[in-house]
Design a protein around this motif. Structure first.
Motif, PDB file in Angstrom:
ATOM      1  N   GLU A  18     -10.687  11.046 -31.574  1.00  0.00           N
ATOM      2  CA  GLU A  18      -9.884  10.353 -30.570  1.00  0.00           C
ATOM      3  C   GLU A  18     -10.081  11.019 -29.215  1.00  0.00           C
ATOM      4  O   GLU A  18     -10.143  12.232 -29.109  1.00  0.00           O
ATOM      5  N   PHE A  20      -8.765  11.919 -25.444  1.00  0.00           N
ATOM      6  CA  PHE A  20      -7.503  12.140 -24.762  1.00  0.00           C
ATOM      7  C   PHE A  20      -7.740  12.838 -23.431  1.00  0.00           C
ATOM      8  O   PHE A  20      -8.807  13.385 -23.174  1.00  0.00           O
ATOM      9  N   LYS A 148      -0.903  15.762 -23.922  1.00  0.00           N
ATOM     10  CA  LYS A 148      -2.154  15.019 -24.057  1.00  0.00           C
ATOM     11  C   LYS A 148      -1.807  13.539 -24.062  1.00  0.00           C
ATOM     12  O   LYS A 148      -0.860  13.119 -24.722  1.00  0.00           O
ATOM     13  N   TYR A 150      -3.440  10.091 -25.185  1.00  0.00           N
ATOM     14  CA  TYR A 150      -4.531   9.557 -25.992  1.00  0.00           C
ATOM     15  C   TYR A 150      -4.902   8.157 -25.517  1.00  0.00           C
ATOM     16  O   TYR A 150      -4.029   7.313 -25.318  1.00  0.00           O
TER      17      TYR A 150
END
Length: 188
Positions: A18, A20, A148, A150
């Motif tokens: 992912e 981020f 963070k 995402y």
């Protein structure tokens, strides 16, 4: 031959991580009687925190809060063009000391935006934050928030930075709401 086949299988497996954006850490201090207990209770039962939250950088309307979820309409104007989106956030908090120093208490917060308008979820999936606190004395703790953001499943290089910026702008208002709720002295 078996090793080659095994390596080909591993290489063809999609190991998509992912993506981020890291948010600059924010330092804070909380003071008051039973401050550690009140912080823990506020995070365990975040309805008061979410109720105090006021958006920054976008106009908020039709706000609804229930337990650990919040929904509202956010209107942002960019270059004389206004766009309103529905935002639905569910806040989950767990104790997480592994991301903090050994003399600190840690909490992991995940604000999942599922159920928000597609414009939001395409560009931002969720906000994750780690809060690390350390006792300074019986009435004072210091902490750091590391966040963070995402990316959503269809991050746009045109709209995405605007959506990311709006979410990033909410960290300070969330921290302000947390501070106000902890210092209000309310515990569940």
């Amino acid at each position: 031959m078996k090793k080659l086949l095994f390596l080909a299988l591993i290489a063809s497996t999609n190991l998509h991580a992912e993506e981020f954006f890291s948010v600059a850490p924010i330092k804070f201090q909380l003071e008051g009687a039973k401050v550690e207990e009140r912080l823990e209770q506020t995070l365990k039962y975040p309805e008061g925190l979410l109720g105090r939250f006021k958006s920054e950088g976008a106009k908020m309307s039709d706000k609804k809060v229930s337990q650990n979820s919040m929904s509202f309409k956010a209107t942002k104007t960019v270059m004389f063009i206004s766009k309103t989106v529905f935002v639905n956030g569910v806040l989950d908090v767990t104790e997480d000391n592994k991301s903090c120093d050994k003399n600190q208490t840690g909490y992991k917060l995940i604000l999942n935006l599922d159920g928000s308008d597609q414009l939001v979820t395409d560009n931002v999936d969720r906000l994750e934050a780690i809060i690390c606190t350390q006792t300074l004395n019986s009435k004072k703790i210091a902490g750091t928030v590391k966040g963070k953001i995402y990316k959503g499943s269809d991050y746009s290089h045109l709209v995405g930075p605007i959506a990311k910026g709006i979410i990033e702008d909410q960290l300070n208002p969330l921290l302000k709401a947390l501070t106000e709720e902890v210092q209000s002295g309310k515990t569940n």
